[in-house]
Motif scaffolding. Structure first.
Motif, mmCIF file in Angstrom:
data_model
loop_
_atom_site.group_PDB
_atom_site.id
_atom_site.type_symbol
_atom_site.label_atom_id
_atom_site.label_comp_id
_atom_site.label_asym_id
_atom_site.label_seq_id
_atom_site.Cartn_x
_atom_site.Cartn_y
_atom_site.Cartn_z
ATOM 1 N N TYR A 18 -3.954 -3.698 9.721
ATOM 2 C CA TYR A 18 -4.368 -3.304 8.367
ATOM 3 C C TYR A 18 -5.325 -4.333 7.773
ATOM 4 O O TYR A 18 -6.282 -3.978 7.083
ATOM 5 N N ALA A 51 -8.460 2.012 4.564
ATOM 6 C CA ALA A 51 -7.921 1.065 5.544
ATOM 7 C C ALA A 51 -6.677 1.629 6.215
ATOM 8 O O ALA A 51 -6.454 1.408 7.418
ATOM 9 N N ASN A 56 0.845 -1.185 0.000
ATOM 10 C CA ASN A 56 0.000 0.000 0.000
ATOM 11 C C ASN A 56 0.889 1.247 0.000
ATOM 12 O O ASN A 56 1.702 1.437 0.893
ATOM 13 N N CYS A 98 -9.018 -3.493 6.331
ATOM 14 C CA CYS A 98 -9.502 -3.845 4.984
ATOM 15 C C CYS A 98 -10.822 -4.599 5.077
ATOM 16 O O CYS A 98 -11.761 -4.337 4.300
ATOM 17 N N ILE A 137 -10.180 1.356 -1.056
ATOM 18 C CA ILE A 137 -9.998 0.525 0.135
ATOM 19 C C ILE A 137 -8.632 0.736 0.779
ATOM 20 O O ILE A 137 -8.514 0.776 2.006
ATOM 21 N N GLU A 138 -7.581 0.920 -0.018
ATOM 22 C CA GLU A 138 -6.246 1.064 0.565
ATOM 23 C C GLU A 138 -6.136 2.354 1.381
ATOM 24 O O GLU A 138 -5.575 2.359 2.481
#
Length: 504
Positions: free
Chosen positions: A114, A103, A6, A118, A99-100
């Motif tokens: 993490y 999260a 990420n 997610c 989402i990255e």
């Protein structure tokens, strides 16, 4: 340690700074500072260090958010139901797209891993997807009054509603309250916890991108005693959904009562996981570990009490201890399997319970202390802990610790298990492990709880109504029961011209 993929994580771990995250309220579709220019600091629980500051709202910001929400309500209420559903569906897709980023922000403010963050984003996206199907299915009834009268009921949105969101699950709690409220046609003001404000603003920005009218979802940052209390007391707020402690919940209800607002209360829990003598011990051990050590035990519905039959007590405790020993504790962005406690204050509260248990001579079967991580030595970590064979009046049995502490109660048979399960003032959730489904169902019937699962502690999903009894609160979130919280029923009766001779 897992490989960093990420880009947000990579940049943060290398520099310690977080670029391009919102730091103000979201009002009328725009990120804005507080009218007083007040700010508050945000710390990363995994490091114990402040990494940014955000706006801290006061009375003028509350008024601005409510005025905007009133304007947004008039637009959103009159939006075609099918289009309201499409906005919610687009929101679900946008959350998965981002989402990255979401999260990352969840982990760096809450302290969880993490991976957990997610999963929270995926769960919240599913919540918006579920309620996307609701707006064009909110139907009233026809009432049989005879041929001379027509009787109907209409479902109308309440108006401006407030969501007071806790720090342990900011993303999923945002979704489970705001999605059904928007589906019903209400406008919403979200007040996230002061330690975890970022994702609420980020999600509201995505709602705007999905097509939600400006003002239909505002986010107000600030202290609960100022911004949260101001929202609760505001005469133009028709409903308040609160998730948090019973003490603060009482204050919210008192404020709401002054202007006759309705409330949904999801409060504390001390939920039992009951392992009957015939259960699958390995499955029960897996369930117990997941029920208490996910998010470092910071879950209202965590299975924080293990009610175990004496015939399998030793075997089950040993199986849980083995699993607890495999848990790695550390910063949620560094690949650990259990993250940090959200604040120093909460960490110290948990440690006070553990110190009290040791003073009382309680058996600490595993853990029982602060975890010192060599990479992040100032992080707020506590070891996964198991306190064995506690009496029914023990503080760690009766009080919500809100940390990774499993309290074991040993019982003799099903009736004794029921007494132990019902021995606290809470009633949010319970789990039962048994191969005898008939016995499990009978036990589930008699347990004082808003939700009971059998052989799968975290069973269910957004489709299943969720809420508590007694000091765990009242009202239901999730499922279609949640939408009803944001609607009022209007009855309509019309006189219809009637001639018996005219009827064929």
């Amino acid at each position: 340690m897992t490989a960093v993929v990420n880009p947000w994580i990579k940049a943060y771990l290398e520099s310690g700074t977080v670029p391009a995250l919102p730091d103000g309220h979201l009002i009328d579709g725009k990120v804005v500072p507080s009218l007083s220019a007040e700010r508050m600091e945000i710390a990363d629980p995994g490091t114990g260090h402040v990494f940014m500051s955000v706006a801290a709202g006061g009375a003028a910001d509350v008024d601005a958010a409510v005025a905007s929400a009133l304007r947004g309500f008039r637009i959103w209420r009159d939006t075609a139901p099918v289009e309201r559903g499409r906005v919610l569906a687009r929101m679900a897709a946008l959350m998965l797209r981002d989402i990255e980023r979401l999260a990352f922000a969840e982990t760096v403010t809450v302290g969880k891993t993490y991976t957990e963050s997610c999963n929270n984003v995926r769960s919240a996206a599913r919540t918006f997807e579920y309620y996307a199907g609701a707006p064009d299915k909110l139907q009233g009834d026809s009432i049989p009054l005879g041929p001379a009268q027509l009787g109907l009921t209409l479902l109308e949105p309440l108006g401006v509603v407030a969501q007071i969101i806790p720090w342990n699950y900011p993303i999923t709690t945002f979704a489970r309250g705001i999605a059904p409220a928007l589906a019903a046609g209400c406008s919403v003001i979200a007040k996230p916890a002061e330690t975890t404000p970022l994702t609420a603003v980020m999600l509201a920005q995505l709602l705007c991108e999905a097509g939600l009218p400006a003002g239909a979802c505002n986010v107000l940052l600030g202290l609960g005693t100022v911004a949260g209390a101001g929202l609760s007391a505001h005469a133009d707020v028709a409903h308040i959904t609160f998730t948090g402690s019973p003490g603060v919940g009482t204050a919210v209800m008192t404020a709401a009562a002054q202007h006759y607002a309705s409330v949904t209360m999801e409060l504390g829990g001390k939920s039992p996981l009951i392992a009957l003598a015939d259960c699958d011990i390995e499955a029960a051990a897996d369930g117990a570990v997941a029920a208490i050590y996910e998010n470092a035990g910071q879950i209202c519905s965590a299975g924080s009490r293990l009610v175990v039959d004496k015939r399998i007590h030793r075997a089950l405790v040993e199986a849980i201890t083995v699993r607890a020993g495999r848990i790695t504790v550390g910063h949620g962005l560094r690949g650990s399997s259990m993250g940090a406690i959200n604040s120093r204050r909460q960490m110290e509260r948990i440690l006070a319970f553990l110190d009290q248990a040791k003073t009382m001579g309680s058996t600490v079967a595993f853990g029982g202390a602060r975890h010192v991580n060599s990479i992040d030595p100032d992080g707020w970590f506590i070891q996964p802990t198991l306190l064995d064979d506690l009496p029914i009046d023990h503080p760690c049995v009766q009080e919500e610790i809100f940390g990774p502490v499993l309290s074991v109660q040993v019982v003799d048979g099903t009736e004794d298990a029921l007494r132990a399960a019902n021995s606290t003032r809470y009633g949010l959730m319970a789990g039962i492990y048994s191969k005898d489904i008939g016995a499990a169902l009978a036990l589930a019937r008699d347990i004082k709880s808003g939700q009971v699962t059998i052989n799968n502690y975290w069973g269910g999903g957004v489709e299943v109504p969720f809420g508590g009894v007694e000091q765990s609160g009242f009202g239901r979130e999730k499922g279609f029961a949640a939408v009803a919280s944001y609607c009022r029923t209007k009855s309509l009766v019309a006189k219809v011209p009637y001639s018996q001779n005219a009827r064929v």
